[in-house]
Design an enzyme around this catalytic site. Structure first.
Site, PDB file in Angstrom:
ATOM      1  N   THR A  17       7.364  -5.472  -5.673  1.00  0.00           N
ATOM      2  CA  THR A  17       6.846  -4.393  -6.358  1.00  0.00           C
ATOM      3  C   THR A  17       5.580  -3.521  -5.753  1.00  0.00           C
ATOM      4  O   THR A  17       4.891  -4.099  -4.777  1.00  0.00           O
ATOM      5  CB  THR A  17       6.455  -4.489  -7.791  1.00  0.00           C
ATOM      6  OG1 THR A  17       6.352  -3.240  -8.421  1.00  0.00           O
ATOM      7  CG2 THR A  17       5.025  -5.218  -7.853  1.00  0.00           C
ATOM      8  N   ASP A  87       9.340  -3.535   6.295  1.00  0.00           N
ATOM      9  CA  ASP A  87       8.693  -3.491   4.895  1.00  0.00           C
ATOM     10  C   ASP A  87       9.452  -2.743   3.858  1.00  0.00           C
ATOM     11  O   ASP A  87       9.707  -1.478   3.815  1.00  0.00           O
ATOM     12  CB  ASP A  87       7.469  -2.633   5.213  1.00  0.00           C
ATOM     13  CG  ASP A  87       6.612  -2.315   4.045  1.00  0.00           C
ATOM     14  OD1 ASP A  87       6.710  -2.817   2.965  1.00  0.00           O
ATOM     15  OD2 ASP A  87       5.570  -1.464   4.416  1.00  0.00           O
TER      16      ASP A  87
HETATM   17  N1  LIG Z   1      -2.577 -11.607   0.779  1.00  0.00           N
HETATM   18  C1  LIG Z   1      -3.408 -10.731   0.426  1.00  0.00           C
HETATM   19  N2  LIG Z   1      -4.807 -11.000  -0.289  1.00  0.00           N
HETATM   20  C2  LIG Z   1      -5.611 -10.163  -0.709  1.00  0.00           C
HETATM   21  N3  LIG Z   1      -5.218  -8.917  -0.803  1.00  0.00           N
HETATM   22  C3  LIG Z   1      -4.061  -8.472  -0.305  1.00  0.00           C
HETATM   23  C4  LIG Z   1      -3.323  -9.295   0.373  1.00  0.00           C
HETATM   24  N4  LIG Z   1      -2.047  -8.617   0.661  1.00  0.00           N
HETATM   25  C5  LIG Z   1      -2.335  -7.348   0.569  1.00  0.00           C
HETATM   26  N5  LIG Z   1      -3.559  -7.277   0.066  1.00  0.00           N
HETATM   27  C6  LIG Z   1      -4.107  -5.856  -0.565  1.00  0.00           C
HETATM   28  O1  LIG Z   1      -3.365  -5.489  -1.616  1.00  0.00           O
HETATM   29  C7  LIG Z   1      -3.347  -4.259  -1.302  1.00  0.00           C
HETATM   30  C8  LIG Z   1      -1.920  -3.801  -1.332  1.00  0.00           C
HETATM   31  O2  LIG Z   1      -1.244  -4.442  -0.140  1.00  0.00           O
HETATM   32  P1  LIG Z   1      -0.205  -3.673   0.716  1.00  0.00           P
HETATM   33  O3  LIG Z   1       0.416  -4.537   1.729  1.00  0.00           O
HETATM   34  O4  LIG Z   1      -0.478  -2.341   0.874  1.00  0.00           O
HETATM   35  O5  LIG Z   1       1.191  -3.769  -0.528  1.00  0.00           O
HETATM   36  P2  LIG Z   1       2.607  -3.152  -0.812  1.00  0.00           P
HETATM   37  O6  LIG Z   1       2.988  -2.828   0.850  1.00  0.00           O
HETATM   38  O7  LIG Z   1       3.399  -4.022  -1.248  1.00  0.00           O
HETATM   39  O8  LIG Z   1       2.497  -1.774  -1.583  1.00  0.00           O
HETATM   40  C9  LIG Z   1      -4.095  -3.632   0.076  1.00  0.00           C
HETATM   41  O9  LIG Z   1      -5.348  -3.087  -0.547  1.00  0.00           O
HETATM   42  C10 LIG Z   1      -4.191  -4.839   0.714  1.00  0.00           C
HETATM   43  O10 LIG Z   1      -5.253  -5.012   1.554  1.00  0.00           O
HETATM   44  N1  LIG Z   2      12.723   4.592  -3.623  1.00  0.00           N
HETATM   45  C1  LIG Z   2      11.760   5.049  -4.152  1.00  0.00           C
HETATM   46  N2  LIG Z   2      11.495   5.964  -5.197  1.00  0.00           N
HETATM   47  C2  LIG Z   2      10.224   5.913  -5.595  1.00  0.00           C
HETATM   48  N3  LIG Z   2       9.057   5.802  -5.249  1.00  0.00           N
HETATM   49  C3  LIG Z   2       9.290   4.920  -4.046  1.00  0.00           C
HETATM   50  C4  LIG Z   2      10.280   4.573  -3.421  1.00  0.00           C
HETATM   51  N4  LIG Z   2       9.917   3.741  -2.511  1.00  0.00           N
HETATM   52  C5  LIG Z   2       8.671   3.547  -2.479  1.00  0.00           C
HETATM   53  N5  LIG Z   2       8.174   4.299  -3.310  1.00  0.00           N
HETATM   54  C6  LIG Z   2       6.718   4.663  -3.696  1.00  0.00           C
HETATM   55  C7  LIG Z   2       5.920   3.634  -4.202  1.00  0.00           C
HETATM   56  C8  LIG Z   2       4.671   3.483  -3.619  1.00  0.00           C
HETATM   57  O1  LIG Z   2       3.788   4.819  -3.941  1.00  0.00           O
HETATM   58  C9  LIG Z   2       5.017   4.281  -2.280  1.00  0.00           C
HETATM   59  C10 LIG Z   2       4.917   2.910  -1.283  1.00  0.00           C
HETATM   60  O2  LIG Z   2       5.466   1.888  -1.738  1.00  0.00           O
HETATM   61  P1  LIG Z   2       4.929   0.464  -1.287  1.00  0.00           P
HETATM   62  O3  LIG Z   2       5.389  -0.535  -2.280  1.00  0.00           O
HETATM   63  O4  LIG Z   2       3.407   0.605  -1.403  1.00  0.00           O
HETATM   64  O5  LIG Z   2       5.109   0.071   0.107  1.00  0.00           O
HETATM   65  O6  LIG Z   2       6.194   4.732  -2.270  1.00  0.00           O
END
Ligand SMILES: Nc1ncnc2c1ncn2[C@@H]1O[C@H](COP(=O)(O)OP(=O)(O)O)[C@@H](O)[C@H]1O
Ligand SMILES: Nc1ncnc2c1ncn2[C@H]1C[C@H](O)[C@@H](COP(=O)(O)O)O1
Length: 221
Positions: A17, A87
């Site tokens: 998520t 990712d």
């Molecule tokens: N293992 C971890 N421990 C602590 N904080 C983390 C960790 N992984 C990610 N974060 C922090 O959580 C937030 C969301 O991480 P992110 O990698 O951007 O998530 P996603 O790509 O799933 O949306 C960022 O601020 C990141 O620095």
């Molecule tokens: N397919 C999607 N529909 C709506 N929103 C989406 C979709 N894929 C990603 N997103 C949104 C959710 C977050 O706001 C950003 C980036 O996602 P993250 O899980 O932080 O990499 O895009």
């Protein structure tokens, strides 16, 4: 092949998520493996901010945009012969986001059907081999909300908590039924991207998951 028995041409997808830590883990794994990353671009997305202000108006546009972006990434990974950490999977676009907005009525049935038929036509091309493994990151809703807030994307912070809560529930259900490729589940409390021993343990588990799947398919037509 490396010390973890992960083939050089593997495709590892990181799912979970919003805010759970996919981008952070993707970058850390790619660095360890000397793989390339396939990243989700948020900053240059022309619809995302508008979408958070008005789901109904922009959900179809946004899904088409994400689909096009993922298709380009998929094609790149295919043409370069793998060796990628990705990712987010395309399965989440359709199985989580598009479905959730269709079910909630913020995407019309006609738009959802158009989106689904385009998605299905795309996955039937050679550019869509399943990943070798999907790493599913999970964690408690409060921890994830803290991360969303700390990351500081205003459009996400301003979105009602019920949206993230609903998505969190959908993800749990979705992963329990997901079977397109091997899955490695990781809890956010059980690893640290800055600890080499923790990363090494994840990579061992990735290699083992790919190995089990390979053995499982040997001899099958
Ligand atoms: N293992 C971890 N421990 C602590 N904080 C983390 C960790 N992984 C990610 N974060 C922090 O959580 C937030 C969301 O991480 P992110 O990698 O951007 O998530 P996603 O790509 O799933 O949306 C960022 O601020 C990141 O620095
Ligand atoms: N397919 C999607 N529909 C709506 N929103 C989406 C979709 N894929 C990603 N997103 C949104 C959710 C977050 O706001 C950003 C980036 O996602 P993250 O899980 O932080 O990499 O895009």
């Amino acid at each position: 092949m490396n010390a973890y028995n992960i083939p050089d041409n593997a495709i590892i997808t990181v799912a979970g998520t919003v805010g759970v830590g996919k981008s952070t883990l993707t970058a850390a794994l790619a660095e360890q493996l000397n793989f390339q990353t396939s990243l989700e671009q948020v900053d240059h997305n022309p619809y995302l901010e508008k979408f958070y202000h008005d789901f109904e108006r922009w959900s179809f546009h946004l899904q088409i945009y994400f689909l096009a972006e993922r298709f380009k990434e998929q094609k790149k990974m295919f043409e370069l012969g793998g060796g990628f950490v990705q990712d987010r999977s395309i399965y989440e676009d359709t199985g989580i986001f598009a479905k959730m907005h269709a079910d909630q009525g913020t995407m019309s049935k006609t738009d959802y059907d158009t989106y689904t038929s385009l998605y299905e036509a795309m996955v039937m091309t050679p550019y869509f081999p399943h990943p070798d493994v999907l790493i599913y990151i999970e964690g408690s809703l409060p921890s994830i909300l803290t991360r969303i807030n700390e990351r500081g994307r205003e459009m996400e912070i301003q979105t009602d908590v019920s949206y993230w809560e609903h998505m969190h529930g959908r993800y749990s259900q979705w992963i329990s039924e997901f079977n397109a490729c091997p899955v490695l589940r990781l809890n956010i409390d059980d690893y640290d991207v800055n600890d080499p021993a923790s990363m090494s343990e994840i990579l061992k588990q990735v290699g083992a998951a790919i190995g089990r799947a390979t053995v499982g398919t040997q001899g099958k037509l």
